[in-house]
Design a protein around this motif. Structure first.
Motif, mmCIF file in Angstrom:
data_model
loop_
_atom_site.group_PDB
_atom_site.id
_atom_site.type_symbol
_atom_site.label_atom_id
_atom_site.label_comp_id
_atom_site.label_asym_id
_atom_site.label_seq_id
_atom_site.Cartn_x
_atom_site.Cartn_y
_atom_site.Cartn_z
ATOM 1 N N TYR A 1 0.745 -1.235 -0.133
ATOM 2 C CA TYR A 1 -0.096 0.068 0.124
ATOM 3 C C TYR A 1 0.866 1.199 -0.156
ATOM 4 O O TYR A 1 0.658 2.187 -0.861
ATOM 5 N N ASN A 2 1.726 1.544 0.707
ATOM 6 C CA ASN A 2 2.711 2.427 0.980
ATOM 7 C C ASN A 2 2.153 3.858 0.953
ATOM 8 O O ASN A 2 2.522 4.921 0.258
ATOM 9 N N LEU A 3 0.811 3.892 1.899
ATOM 10 C CA LEU A 3 0.423 5.405 2.024
ATOM 11 C C LEU A 3 1.330 6.286 2.875
ATOM 12 O O LEU A 3 2.139 5.399 3.746
ATOM 13 N N ILE A 4 1.025 7.351 2.961
ATOM 14 C CA ILE A 4 1.870 8.061 3.673
ATOM 15 C C ILE A 4 1.244 8.011 5.301
ATOM 16 O O ILE A 4 0.138 8.291 5.360
ATOM 17 N N PRO A 5 1.847 7.369 6.379
ATOM 18 C CA PRO A 5 1.194 7.189 7.518
ATOM 19 C C PRO A 5 0.669 8.385 8.135
ATOM 20 O O PRO A 5 -0.295 8.238 9.045
ATOM 21 N N VAL A 6 1.202 9.535 7.831
ATOM 22 C CA VAL A 6 0.789 10.795 9.047
ATOM 23 C C VAL A 6 -0.447 11.457 8.090
ATOM 24 O O VAL A 6 -0.949 12.379 8.617
ATOM 25 N N LEU A 7 -0.778 10.882 7.012
ATOM 26 C CA LEU A 7 -1.832 11.626 6.304
ATOM 27 C C LEU A 7 -3.096 11.016 6.459
ATOM 28 O O LEU A 7 -3.209 9.650 6.456
ATOM 29 N N THR A 8 -4.158 11.332 6.431
ATOM 30 C CA THR A 8 -5.595 10.629 6.488
ATOM 31 C C THR A 8 -5.605 10.226 5.057
ATOM 32 O O THR A 8 -4.824 10.747 3.946
ATOM 33 N N ALA A 9 -6.757 9.332 4.684
ATOM 34 C CA ALA A 9 -6.939 8.797 3.528
ATOM 35 C C ALA A 9 -7.110 10.133 2.413
ATOM 36 O O ALA A 9 -6.839 9.913 1.480
ATOM 37 N N ARG A 10 -8.071 10.854 2.792
ATOM 38 C CA ARG A 10 -8.162 12.027 1.903
ATOM 39 C C ARG A 10 -6.772 12.905 1.748
ATOM 40 O O ARG A 10 -6.858 13.131 0.353
ATOM 41 N N GLU A 11 -6.187 13.153 2.594
ATOM 42 C CA GLU A 11 -4.960 13.666 2.405
ATOM 43 C C GLU A 11 -3.986 12.874 1.603
ATOM 44 O O GLU A 11 -3.351 13.574 0.820
ATOM 45 N N ASN A 12 -3.936 11.498 1.868
ATOM 46 C CA ASN A 12 -3.211 10.885 0.775
ATOM 47 C C ASN A 12 -3.510 10.998 -0.541
ATOM 48 O O ASN A 12 -2.474 11.127 -1.323
ATOM 49 N N VAL A 13 -4.840 11.037 -1.022
ATOM 50 C CA VAL A 13 -5.254 11.187 -2.114
ATOM 51 C C VAL A 13 -4.601 12.560 -2.617
ATOM 52 O O VAL A 13 -4.393 12.754 -3.681
ATOM 53 N N GLU A 14 -5.111 13.588 -1.953
ATOM 54 C CA GLU A 14 -4.654 14.935 -2.221
ATOM 55 C C GLU A 14 -3.236 15.403 -2.557
ATOM 56 O O GLU A 14 -2.787 16.310 -3.112
ATOM 57 N N PHE A 15 -2.326 14.424 -1.752
ATOM 58 C CA PHE A 15 -0.887 14.679 -1.803
ATOM 59 C C PHE A 15 -0.534 14.984 -3.004
ATOM 60 O O PHE A 15 0.366 15.888 -3.537
ATOM 61 N N ILE A 16 -0.881 13.930 -4.172
ATOM 62 C CA ILE A 16 -0.280 13.898 -5.528
ATOM 63 C C ILE A 16 -0.759 15.407 -6.221
ATOM 64 O O ILE A 16 0.036 15.742 -6.723
ATOM 65 N N LEU A 17 -1.996 15.686 -5.823
ATOM 66 C CA LEU A 17 -2.563 16.852 -6.482
ATOM 67 C C LEU A 17 -1.762 18.036 -5.877
ATOM 68 O O LEU A 17 -1.698 19.091 -6.578
ATOM 69 N N GLU A 18 -1.431 18.019 -4.705
ATOM 70 C CA GLU A 18 -0.798 19.290 -4.137
ATOM 71 C C GLU A 18 0.565 19.264 -4.540
ATOM 72 O O GLU A 18 1.078 20.375 -4.784
ATOM 73 N N LEU A 19 0.972 18.176 -4.832
ATOM 74 C CA LEU A 19 2.533 18.153 -5.573
ATOM 75 C C LEU A 19 2.396 18.902 -6.828
ATOM 76 O O LEU A 19 3.253 19.348 -7.403
ATOM 77 N N GLN A 20 1.201 18.664 -7.384
ATOM 78 C CA GLN A 20 1.080 19.175 -8.902
ATOM 79 C C GLN A 20 0.692 20.675 -8.878
ATOM 80 O O GLN A 20 0.641 21.334 -9.736
ATOM 81 N N GLY A 21 0.286 21.237 -7.594
ATOM 82 C CA GLY A 21 -0.064 22.537 -7.451
ATOM 83 C C GLY A 21 -1.635 22.825 -7.777
ATOM 84 O O GLY A 21 -1.970 23.857 -8.223
#
Lengths: 227, 423
Positions: free
Chosen positions: A94-114
């Protein structure tokens, strides 16, 4: 139309000591919207193939062309950017980021994209709905079951609307029910969004659902069957 | 194909780079993933700041006390002397503190006290015993304000306008006690014979044993009469409201002095004290460096372990599209968060601890205490309330943490996107 083309790909590990030919002159292409399983025994080169297709690793010989871009010619940073915008990854653990919630994990990629916050929220809600766990949006990975974590991983992989998703043994750590649910979700997304899925797997259930099955053995293509 | 790569590279330049705010958030949350480890690391910084600040405060406290001993109890921050007095400390190189000079000195609010003195030597005797003595002619009231000399009286009273006070060992050696008569002879101003006899009104115990054996205090009028200097003094001790204040006015003071006079700071008069402080600072620096090394390697150990444990996580981050420089930024933030927490906690912890020690100096007992008393120091470890010292230690420990953060920062640029592959 082929969106991924592998031309004479070879990859050898430990080339100076005891060489292991993980991939040996592979020619392969994947069309848009494919749902492909790459199978074969351990050490046959499945993960190496996915790593090279995903630009995580470079071939010793040959080219990987995605959307007319030779990705093995890109620099390290360009490859990262390419992956961010064009490829979704699903990992066995799975390798999700453990400190982020499910929603934040999904948003992480989008945040990296700006991507702006409002758009990120909308997209993550959409995806968590699509993978069937909207109520788990604000929960961190350690409080989710393996199947739920892998669903979040699928949502994360699809967050940036990639052209294709590479999944390395996505069902290996899941029980039967979770694995079947997950495969059904991925199949639905494949059909609905026309996203190309390429799996490396040992799982018969994945093989049965795949429309194309590529079998590797000793770094070579043994069979390539489309149903 | 090359055309396509060019087009793709151009598209990269147009894409905004996002995620830094999110990275700060992730870095903060990462701290609390392994609370125990974070708390241990923060504690090591916390105690590092406290110990180094305590060490610095103790060091500065002892220096301040040393300087205070010199300044407040003997020399003053500076002295005005005859131009030739520093090289030839004889009574012939004395001077008259004219009204204009005293008036000028009164114009400086930075000066707290101006204390005149006449110092020379004499032979003191009682019966058939004779001792060479230092005669200090002082203004009883001003001298007492400056040096609190009356506190040192162990027998008899503090003198007013007549009589003599002498060191306790000198009194013993001469067999004198309060009420007896001290006889002194010497060479006075420009070679005149000096002779006088004075009732002993008080016996003092000075922390410095040498002074106890040699010191005789006379009211300054009596001393001037004894040495026939008639109004001359050998020094005018200046005590400022603080070292900083006196440093500010020294240049102006120097400039306004008559040609025959000179102004000497306590540093000019007691270079050995300054050298001792400097050499002590160097020794303390070595101790601090050892402390910093222990702290630094403690943090580094935690960071190395953290990097090894999270290798797969970093690989995934790079694999899914996180630039390595962003990963480096995130790791840098994590270490800096730890450093900031430790340093701030250390600062907050330092304040009450040092405040306690400032108000409750640590007594030095046993032989060490006796030895300190013998060389003229109070047998206590004094601590200074110097915010500069705390801030300096905080800054050093924070810089140390920042240096340690270079390790994950550099390693982040070598993270492989392939999970399980060595960087």
């Amino acid at each position: 139309m082929a969106i991924i083309t592998l031309n004479s790909i070879s990859r050898t590990y430990n080339s100076k000591q005891v060489p292991v030919h993980a991939l040996n002159c592979i020619d392969l292409s994947f069309d848009e919207g494919e749902f492909t399983a790459i199978v074969g025994p351990s050490g046959s080169g499945k993960t190496t193939l996915l790593n090279i297709v995903g630009g995580l690793d470079d071939p010793d010989e040959g080219d990987v062309v995605i959307d007319e871009t030779k990705i093995n010619a890109l620099s390290g940073n360009e490859k990262i950017k390419f992956r961010l915008h064009h490829i979704g990854f699903i990992f066995q653990a799975y390798n999700l980021i453990p400190v982020l919630t499910a929603r934040e994990n999904v948003e992480f990629i989008l945040e990296l994209q700006g991507v702006p916050k409002s758009e990120r929220k909308k997209r993550s809600a959409e995806l968590l709905e699509a993978v069937g766990i909207p109520e788990k949006a604000d929960i961190r990975p350690r409080q989710l079951s393996g199947g739920q974590q892998q669903r979040v991983a699928v949502a994360r992989a699809l967050a940036s609307r990639p052209r294709f998703v590479l999944a390395d043994e996505p069902t290996a750590n899941l029980d039967s029910a979770s694995a079947e649910n997950l495969l059904a979700i991925m199949q639905e997304l494949n059909q609905k969004e026309n996203t190309t899925f390429i799996f490396s797997t040992h799982d018969e259930r994945v093989v049965k659902m795949a429309r194309r099955v590529v079998t590797l053995q000793d770094g070579k293509i043994k069979t390539d069957e489309t149903s | 194909m090359s055309v396509n790569i060019k087009r793709y590279k151009n598209s990269l330049r147009q894409t905004p780079a996002g995620g830094f705010t999110g990275l700060v958030k992730i870095a903060w949350r990462n701290l609390w993933r392994n609370k125990r480890r974070t708390l241990i690391t923060v504690s090591s910084i916390f105690f590092g700041v406290i110990f180094s600040a305590l060490m610095g405060s103790m060091q500065e406290g002892s220096y301040q006390k040393m300087i205070e001993n010199v300044v407040r109890f003997y020399a003053g921050h500076a002295q005005i002397q005859h131009h030739d007095y520093p090289d030839h400390q004889t009574i012939n190189n004395s001077f008259v503190p004219g009204d204009s000079l005293l008036k000028k000195l009164q114009e400086y609010p930075e000066l707290e006290m101006v204390v005149p003195r006449l110092e020379s030597f004499a032979l003191a005797s009682s019966g058939n015993k004779t001792e060479g003595v230092m005669v200090f002619g002082v203004d009883p009231e001003k001298e007492n304000r400056m040096t609190r000399l009356s506190d040192k009286v162990v027998s008899g009273n503090y003198f007013q306008h007549q009589g003599a006070m002498m060191g306790v060992d000198l009194a013993d050696n001469l067999g004198l006690s309060v009420g007896d008569t001290l006889v002194m002879i010497s060479q006075g101003y420009h070679g005149v014979s000096a002779f006088g006899q004075y009732p002993v009104v008080g016996i003092i115990k000075h922390p410095n044993p040498e002074l106890n054996r040699r010191l005789v205090y006379l009211p300054i009028d009596e001393a001037q009469y004894f040495f026939q200097t008639f109004g001359n003094i050998t020094s005018l001790a200046l005590v400022g409201i603080s070292q900083k204040a006196i440093d500010k006015v020294l240049p102006a003071l120097k400039k306004n002095l008559d040609e025959e006079l000179t102004l000497r700071t306590w540093q000019d008069m007691f270079p050995a004290v300054l050298q001792q402080i400097e050499s002590d600072r160097a020794t303390a620096l070595i101790m601090k460096l050892i402390l910093y090394l222990v702290i630094g390697f403690g943090i580094l150990g935690t960071v190395v372990m953290m990097m090894a444990e999270r290798r797969a996580e970093f690989s995934v981050m790079v694999a899914v599209g996180m630039y390595r420089y962003k990963l480096a930024f995130m790791l840098l933030m994590e270490i800096l968060w730890i450093g900031l927490l430790g340093v701030l906690a250390g600062f907050l912890g330092t304040l009450p601890v040092i405040s306690w020690f400032v108000h409750h100096p640590v007594p030095i007992t046993g032989q060490a205490g006796e030895w300190m008393e013998n060389i003229g120091f109070e047998p206590f470890m004094f601590f200074a309330w110097d915010v500069g010292v705390f801030l300096q230690q905080m800054a050093v420990v924070f810089v140390l943490t920042t240096l340690v953060s270079f390790y994950p920062f550099v390693r982040a640029f070598k993270v492989s996107p392939v999970i399980g592959e060595k960087n």
